[in-house]
Design an enzyme around this catalytic site. Structure first.
Site, PDB file in Angstrom:
ATOM      1  CD  GLU A  82     -39.333   1.275  -8.483  1.00 17.81           C
ATOM      2  OE1 GLU A  82     -38.246   1.837  -7.800  1.00 17.81           O
ATOM      3  OE2 GLU A  82     -39.466   0.134  -8.793  1.00 17.81           O
TER       4      GLU A  82
ATOM      5  CD  GLU B 110     -35.140   0.733 -10.635  1.00 18.03           C
ATOM      6  OE1 GLU B 110     -34.638   0.352  -9.744  1.00 18.03           O
ATOM      7  OE2 GLU B 110     -35.797   1.939 -10.187  1.00 18.03           O
TER       8      GLU B 110
END
Length: 469
Positions: free
Chosen positions: A290, A189
């Site tokens: 995710e 991320e």
């Protein structure tokens, strides 16, 4: 018989030329700890420092070694495989492999538990993806990058990037001959506000890794928490581009109750399509690294069972979308203390019994960022939020997009300043504990001491049986 490496061929991840879909979960909270997963406040390095101060070096090292051991054992691997899941994403913190006061010196001791779990997974036919969840300097501004300052300084100081490249060269050298490692996820991320620095770093890390390991797939997250590929150029070879696809309907205070209406399903389809537009344009595989709802308990909501049923429905909606597009996925997460995990530490364990008062306090303060219901403290922050907007209206457009003033405010005050101070209180619960007591606390995370989230696992098992379409 030598096993082949997974490779990217067109729109598919393949094994010996045959398409394979990777389905599994992330082992968050293990080699990269997170506050909501195991109950501590703030950032991992802060609570580790507080515990080292309370326990002393010998007990500190003993506790965390046992914690890492019990958190994932052969029982976990066997259970995971029994659900028909075939891949575990392994988030790791750079601090296992390098010390800030001794940079560029690789700590081989950090491989001990990583090797152990990769081998256990291989024994049970489970692939692993090594994910650098916390890079030197912090590749994103969140708690899970473990920088402690709400800034992504990785992008500001090239030295942090240089150190990350060295760590990945060592990891790639160590695992280059292991075909059960599906590949490497170099940065979790990333949040590069300038946009252009991330693609440049990916080109650099790809060249560095493949100079020592030409075989493994790279799994490259999109910018801004895995959501944005707009600044990416032509795709790199043998590479999977990874989105993260959380739904607001799977968290406290959703836009509306989830009933599976046509409009709600279309909403999820649009959001996923936007995130994978780059992959579709270039004819690439999709890996959703995710996603997944959080779940309530009686401590949170007297109607928690009805709330959770809605969230299971959100999950099934998302999985049906991924199935239609042959997307690989890794749900967040495998194990925790009862918030989101497929399995979770039981209330009757020494760890939960010891920390129950602190966990209740942390919940009432809304001290964590992830999936928190901030209703009990919102009235305290609303005047400050209004003051911030009046004083500096541009805060509503401050990076990352969508955070707005309220999110920036509680990240700085509750999740950083308050939580940093709470680390000392958390550590005090461990004071004067013997080695035997510390072992019992760590052993609370063993599979035999965990409960299973039955409906979640049944949903995942059903999807795991689906074939490529």
């Amino acid at each position: 018989m030598t096993r082949s490496f997974l490779t990217v061929q067109g729109e598919h991840i393949t094994l010996d030329g045959k398409p394979i879909i990777l389905k599994g979960a992330g082992l968050g909270g293990w080699m990269n700890m997170e506050n909501f997963i195991t109950g501590y406040p703030g950032h991992e390095y802060q609570v580790r420092a507080a515990l080292r101060s309370v326990l002393g070096e010998e007990k500190y090292e003993y506790f965390f070694d046992k914690f890492l051991e019990y958190f994932f054992t052969e029982e976990d691997a066997a259970f995971f495989a029994s659900l028909g899941l075939n891949c575990i994403r392994l988030p790791v913190n750079y601090r296992h492999f390098e010390d800030d006061d001794n940079p560029r010196v690789f700590k081989r001791a950090g491989l001990k538990h990583l090797d152990r779990v990769i081998d256990l997974c291989a024994k049970h036919g489970i692939y692993t993806v090594i994910d650098l969840h916390a890079a030197p300097g912090g590749q994103n501004l969140d708690w899970h990058a473990d920088a402690g300052n709400n800034q992504a300084l990785f992008w500001v100081h090239k030295d942090f990037q240089d150190r990350t490249v060295l760590i990945w060269e060592e990891l790639a050298r160590h695992y280059r001959d292991n075909p059960w490692v599906a590949g490497y996820n170099p940065l979790n991320e990333p949040t590069d506000e300038a946009q252009v620095r991330l693609p440049v770093f990916y080109q650099r890390i790809e060249a560095a890794i493949r100079a020592v390991d030409p075989n493994h797939i790279l799994f490259l997250d999109g910018n801004t928490f895995g959501r944005d590929f707009s600044a990416f150029g032509p795709p790199l070879p043998n590479t999977v581009y990874a989105c993260h696809d959380y739904s607001n309907y799977g968290f406290p205070n959703p836009p509306e109750p989830f009933v599976g209406s046509d409009a709600q399903i279309a909403f999820h389809e649009r959001h996923f399509a936007r995130k994978v537009e780059y992959m579709r344009e270039h004819g690439l595989p999709v890996w959703n690294g995710e996603f997944g709802p959080v779940y309530q308990s009686a401590k949170d909501d007297p109607n928690f069972e009805a709330t959770n049923e809605q969230r299971y429905a959100v999950l099934e909606t998302q999985l049906s979308i991924y199935a239609r597009t042959n997307a690989s996925w890794s749900i967040w997460l495998y194990k925790d203390i009862g918030f989101q995990g497929m399995v979770y530490v039981g209330d009757d364990t020494p760890y939960i019994r010891l920390l129950a008062p602190f966990l209740a306090k942390k919940r009432a303060l809304a001290a964590d960022a992830w999936g928190v219901d901030d209703t009990p403290v919102r009235h305290l922050f609303e005047p400050m939020e209004k003051w911030l907007i009046d004083a500096a209206p541009t805060i509503e457009k401050r990076y990352p997009p969508g955070f707005r003033a309220h999110k920036h405010l509680f990240r700085q005050v509750r999740n950083t300043l308050l939580s940093e101070e709470l680390c000392h209180e958390f550590a005090s619960y461990f004071e004067d504990k013997s080695l035997e007591e510390l072992d019992a606390l760590a052993q609370s995370f063993a599979f035999s001491n965990c409960k299973q989230r039955g409906k979640l696992n049944a949903i995942l098992q059903a999807d795991g049986a689906r074939e490529v379409v």
